[in-house]
Design a protein around this motif. Structure first.
Motif, short mmCIF file in Angstrom:
data_model
loop_
_atom_site.label_atom_id
_atom_site.label_comp_id
_atom_site.label_asym_id
_atom_site.label_seq_id
_atom_site.Cartn_x
_atom_site.Cartn_y
_atom_site.Cartn_z
N ASN A 19 2.95 -1.56 4.46
CA ASN A 19 2.90 -1.74 3.01
C ASN A 19 3.39 -3.13 2.63
O ASN A 19 4.18 -3.31 1.71
N LEU A 20 2.91 -4.12 3.38
CA LEU A 20 3.44 -5.48 3.26
C LEU A 20 3.28 -6.10 1.87
O LEU A 20 4.19 -6.78 1.40
N PRO A 21 2.14 -5.90 1.20
CA PRO A 21 2.02 -6.53 -0.12
C PRO A 21 3.13 -6.14 -1.10
O PRO A 21 3.49 -6.93 -1.97
N LEU A 612 -3.28 -7.75 2.12
CA LEU A 612 -2.82 -7.46 3.47
C LEU A 612 -1.36 -7.79 3.71
O LEU A 612 -0.71 -7.17 4.56
N GLY A 613 -0.85 -8.80 3.02
CA GLY A 613 0.53 -9.23 3.24
C GLY A 613 0.60 -10.57 3.92
O GLY A 613 -0.33 -11.00 4.62
N ALA A 614 1.73 -11.25 3.73
CA ALA A 614 1.92 -12.58 4.31
C ALA A 614 2.01 -12.53 5.83
O ALA A 614 1.56 -13.44 6.51
N ASP A 615 2.60 -11.46 6.38
CA ASP A 615 2.75 -11.40 7.84
C ASP A 615 1.41 -11.32 8.54
O ASP A 615 1.28 -11.77 9.69
N VAL A 755 9.58 -12.52 17.94
CA VAL A 755 8.51 -12.51 16.92
C VAL A 755 9.01 -13.00 15.57
O VAL A 755 8.20 -13.26 14.67
N SER A 756 10.32 -13.16 15.43
CA SER A 756 10.89 -13.50 14.13
C SER A 756 10.29 -14.75 13.50
O SER A 756 10.01 -14.76 12.29
N PRO A 757 10.08 -15.85 14.23
CA PRO A 757 9.48 -17.03 13.58
C PRO A 757 8.08 -16.77 13.02
O PRO A 757 7.67 -17.44 12.08
N ILE A 758 7.37 -15.81 13.61
CA ILE A 758 5.99 -15.55 13.20
C ILE A 758 5.93 -14.42 12.18
O ILE A 758 5.49 -14.60 11.05
N LEU A 759 6.39 -13.24 12.58
CA LEU A 759 6.41 -12.08 11.67
C LEU A 759 7.77 -12.02 11.00
O LEU A 759 8.59 -11.13 11.27
N SER A 760 8.02 -12.96 10.12
CA SER A 760 9.37 -13.13 9.58
C SER A 760 9.83 -11.92 8.78
O SER A 760 11.00 -11.54 8.83
N HIS A 761 8.93 -11.31 8.02
CA HIS A 761 9.31 -10.15 7.21
C HIS A 761 9.50 -8.91 8.07
O HIS A 761 10.49 -8.18 7.95
N THR A 762 8.55 -8.68 8.96
CA THR A 762 8.60 -7.49 9.81
C THR A 762 9.80 -7.53 10.74
O THR A 762 10.47 -6.51 10.96
N ALA A 763 10.09 -8.69 11.32
CA ALA A 763 11.23 -8.81 12.22
C ALA A 763 12.53 -8.49 11.50
O ALA A 763 13.43 -7.82 12.04
#
Length: 919
Positions: A19-21, A612-615, A755-763
């Motif tokens: 639910n990224l957005p 889709l979300g920023a990630d 993964v934090s630098p890439i998927l910053s929100h999910t990480a």
């Protein structure tokens, strides 16, 4: 008894759907409230600096996918560096001066430019620019880019302008700044000079004419009745003709045709014979170009001489080898004209209209003058041929209208005076890709002096005063005074105050004995603005340093920001402003076409993030080979979303199976790990090493592929699959279960960091659910270190081989399922016939049933002894049959021990013992 209650099923509040957005903005709000940027800088403040200097995007309109690609790439690097032993500040910037903002205001219909002063118009430009900064800042923040967003650098800031004035002054002091009348790119549609970086090329249809110039004085080399033939695609420049250039080393022919004698280059004669359809021609004589020097021809329709001169720029690529020379309308024409003392005649005004210096054509727009000039030449018998060609032609990159070369009085930075230093500085920089060095080296080697003045209102004024005799005044005193005034009041005072108020108190000069001064009203090229950022930002701010470690922009910036920054920095400091330069390609649609509204193929970052979300967008950036042009489309983003789903589900599985794991209490010592558990932990170290190395080399697609493959192959399809039975069925503290949880915990913590630098929100979201982590946010941690476990080569070979064998077993099970021999894999019993290394491998591994997720495994004879019904592989044959016995109500294994226990007749002996002991 409900046996489900005895199973240790996964438990986690980490949701399956991202639910990224909706969730990402909430997380970003949390980052802002905790001031995550400041916390990261505080944590890393004693570390060595790593400065990625932001090339400022232009403050006008919403961000596009090129912006998104650029900013996300930068964020990858800055985030990684701050987790890898560096303090990595990131100060975003904006380019805020220039024509697009002027145009946006005047086209809005709300601003009557002619009814207000320059100073008032500039105030509206500033207001508009700052509104655009706010607009773009919000969108960059939505991408999850971490930086000093509320303390950025903006080229209209007072401090920035003050430093820019000093850069100009330093260059002037060293003799690199001068004013001169020479041809520059001129945009009639913008009414201003342009730099090379502001030029783009589009096809244009132009007249192609061959014109004969009568020889007036043959200087004893010619008879005097010859005609020199020139070729041009710009008939409108004929009124400005003052000469004809020939190459001193080329051979020229005097050709007799139809009672006329024409002079053309011998090397082009055959082509021209065909072009003009000459019949019965005769070459009367040949002569070297150098012998034609100072021959005098007559202008076709003015009472004016056209001097034959020698120029190395003449080639046989096209035309006649005799080049029409108008020093006011061409750089090479100007250079060669200066050598021969030709005037710099420019009969075209700022708007592109022919002036009274072109009698008979005055008042015509230059392009409209082509036809009457050609007709005049034809009327006088000077026109040999007229056709039309479509060719690549210079256009103003903002108005998209054609530009011309036009001689005007402009301010220049003399590249020639420090070209060798520039070329050396380029060689001292690390270029990624390596071809960037050659590209910029060749540009700087071949470029002319830089025209830095613009005839516009919105920009930093050129800080030059003039004396009564018209001489420019640039001194340390005036530069420092103006710089200090701008730092205090901003540059608008240049257009608000009187000249005397802008000068130092009591200032005097030999150029103005009466104390009367005027000031320059041109502004600086916007590339001089942004090109001064190494001093206005890197030197101005205490949290940064010059030179920067890295500049990262699109490949178009080799002729833009990389170039202008290099020029000003080398001029002022003697060194490049960057230690390294990394460039990326352009963003195209899914079919490799340039995005355009007319094609309807524009992918908008804001729309992607809403849907889709920023990630997902960030993961797309990581997945592409960004150093070349990249593609994006709904289909491509859908594929990326599927990759994201797999990564997220893997994180969720790991979290769910650690719900009862305390790393301080339940951890198994590494020395006690063995078999597949140790193998996965060793594979994790390989992943850590490969991912960190890829981050260091800015190879983000390698980061993506390595992480994605580890999650989907080693973890999801292998380890997590076979671990389920142990995790769910064994009692909580069973050694095998705690061993798996130990491995999973280490994998989870390490992979969240990676993964934090890439998927910053999910990480960040994952980190909140990991048990017993000390740091409040994954951004406040360091990258995992590679652990060593002694000699592990044999272990890796063994289990990599086993994964291949397991794939074969899974294929055999799938075939049996399709043939209705079995249902789920736990209903199967398999017999393995193996030879050689495969047999040796299978013999050395315990609990093959759990590894293959079947109810029974039997290792029988050699592979060639297998029955016909076996599924054959190399050195392995597999017979799949239905397992004998009943299905355990708890673990679903088919076992002949089901029913043997009186209290729990529906359980196998293993489950019955577990339930009796622990429940």
């Amino acid at each position: 008894m409900d046996y489900k209650e005895t199973l240790l099923m996964p438990k986690t509040e980490f949701p399956m759907r991202g639910n990224l957005p909706n969730r990402e903005p909430e997380r970003q709000q949390k980052w802002e409230e905790m001031d995550i940027y400041k916390k990261v800088q505080k944590r890393t403040e004693r570390r060595p600096l790593f400065v990625l200097h932001d090339g400022p995007p232009y403050a006008n309109g919403d961000i596009h996918m090129g912006h998104a690609l650029n900013k996300v790439l930068k964020d990858f690097i800055v985030r990684y560096k701050s987790m890898s032993g560096y303090q990595a500040p990131y100060v975003p910037g904006w380019d805020t001066h220039g024509l697009p903002i002027e145009t946006a205001l005047t086209k809005s219909g709300k601003v009557n430019r002619k009814a207000m002063s320059v100073a008032d118009f500039r105030k509206l430009c500033e207001q508009y620019a700052l509104e655009q900064v706010d607009r773009q800042r919000e969108q960059f923040l939505r991408l999850g880019v971490r930086g000093d967003w509320w303390n950025p650098y903006i080229t209209l800031d007072k401090e920035y302008e003050a430093q820019q004035i000093k850069v100009f002054g330093d260059m002037a002091k060293k003799g690199y700044i001068y004013k001169g009348k020479k041809p520059v790119y001129w945009s009639p549609s913008s009414e201003s000079a342009l730099a090379e970086a502001e030029i783009e090329y589009h096809d244009k249809r132009s007249p192609s004419i061959y014109v004969a110039f009568d020889v007036k004085d043959g200087k004893s080399v010619l008879d005097g009745d010859e005609k020199i033939v020139i070729w041009t695609t710009t008939p409108w420049t004929i009124p400005a003709n003052l000469g004809i250039s020939v190459h001193p080393d080329l051979e020229y022919s005097v050709v007799s045709v139809n009672n006329n004698k024409y002079i053309v280059a011998s090397g082009l004669l055959e082509t021209l014979i065909s072009e003009f359809e000459w019949e019965g021609h005769e070459v009367l004589k040949t002569i070297k170009g150098s012998e034609l020097e100072y021959v005098v021809a007559k202008h076709p329709f003015y009472e004016r001489d056209s001097l034959v001169i020698c120029g190395e720029h003449v080639t046989l690529d096209a035309g006649t080898g005799c080049v029409h020379t108008a020093p006011g309308h061409g750089e090479e024409d100007y250079i060669v004209g200066q050598k021969y003392g030709l005037d710099v005649l420019c009969p075209v005004d700022d708007k592109g209209m022919m002036t009274d210096e072109a009698p008979g054509f005055e008042g015509l727009f230059y392009d409209e003058a082509n036809k009457p000039i050609t007709e005049k030449l034809d009327e006088l018998g000077a026109l040999l041929k007229l056709t039309f060609i479509t060719h690549s032609y210079a256009h103003d990159w903002r108005t998209k209208k054609p530009v011309i070369y036009r001689a005007t009085a402009q301010w220049f930075a003399s590249i020639e005076n420090f070209r060798s230093e520039l070329l050396q500085a380029i060689q001292d920089v690390e270029w990624i890709p390596t071809w960037g060095e050659t590209r910029l080296f060749n540009m700087v080697r071949d470029r002319g002096d830089w025209c830095i003045s613009r005839q516009r209102a919105w920009g930093v004024p050129i800080p030059v005063f003039y004396g009564e005799n018209g001489e420019p005044i640039i001194t340390d005193e005036t530069i420092n005074h103006v710089s200090n005034l701008f730092r205090q009041h901003g540059s608008n005072i240049w257009f608000e105050w009187e000249t005397e108020q802008l000068l130092p108190e009591g200032f005097s000069s030999e150029h103005s004995p009466n104390g009367t001064f005027t000031r320059e009203m041109d502004i600086m090229d916007v590339w001089f603005d942004s090109g001064s950022s190494h001093q206005a930002v890197l030197e101005e701010r205490e949290d940064l340093q010059r030179p920067a470690d890295l500049y990262l922009e699109g490949s178009d910036q080799y002729r833009g920001w990389f170039n202008s920054s290099l020029s000003t920095s080398v001029a002022v400091t003697g060194k490049a402003p960057y230690k390294g330069v990394l460039s990326h390609g352009f963003v195209l649609d899914g079919e490799g076409r340039k995005m355009s509204k007319s094609l309807g193929n524009v992918v908008v970052p804001n729309d992607v993030m809403k849907q889709l979300g920023a990630d997902i967008l960030r993961l797309w950036v990581a997945s592409v080979d960004y150093q070349a042009d990249v593609r994006v489309s709904d289909k491509i983003l859908k594929q990326v979303s599927e990759s994201y789903r797999k990564i997220r589900n893997t994180f969720r599985f790991l979290l769910g199976n650690l719900h009862d794991f305390d790393p301080k209490e339940n951890r198994v010592n590494v020395e006690d790990l063995k078999g597949v558990d140790l193998f996965i932990l060793v594979k994790l170290q390989d992943v850590i090493e490969k991912v960190k190395q890829a981050y260091e080399q800015y190879q983000f697609s390698t980061v993506y592929n390595t992480i994605h493959n580890f999650f989907t192959i080693e973890l999801s399809s292998f380890y997590m699959d076979l671990a389920k039975d142990t995790l769910y069925i064994e009692h909580a503290n069973h050694p095998a279960r705690r061993a798996i949880q130990t491995v999973m915990y280490d994998v989870l913590v390490a992979m969240t960091k990676l993964v934090s630098p890439i998927l910053s929100h999910t990480a960040d979201e994952v980190w909140e659910h990991i048990p017993s982590v000390e740091e409040e946010n994954v951004q406040l941690t360091d990258m995992p270190e590679v652990q060593t476990f002694g000699e592990v080569t044999e272990l890796k070979e063994k289990w990599n081989h086993f994964m291949t064998v397991r794939d074969d077993v899974l294929k055999a099970l799938e075939q049996a399922r399709n043939e209705k021999v079995i249902g789920k894999s736990l209903t199967a019993a398999i017999t393995l016939y193996a030879s050689g290394e495969v047999r040796q491998l299978l013999s050395s591994i315990e609990q093959l049933e759990k590894l293959f997720i079947v109810s029974a495994v039997k290792l029988a004879g050699e592979a060639d002894e297998a029955p016909e019904k076996a599924v054959m592989f190399e050195n392995l044959a597999i017979v799949v049959e239905k397992a004998e016995g009943e299905t355990c109500e708890r673990c679903w294994v088919v076992s002949q021990t089901v029913g043997q226990h009186d209290e729990h007749p529906g359980l196998c002996s293993s489950c019955a013992e577990t339930v009796l002991t622990y429940y």
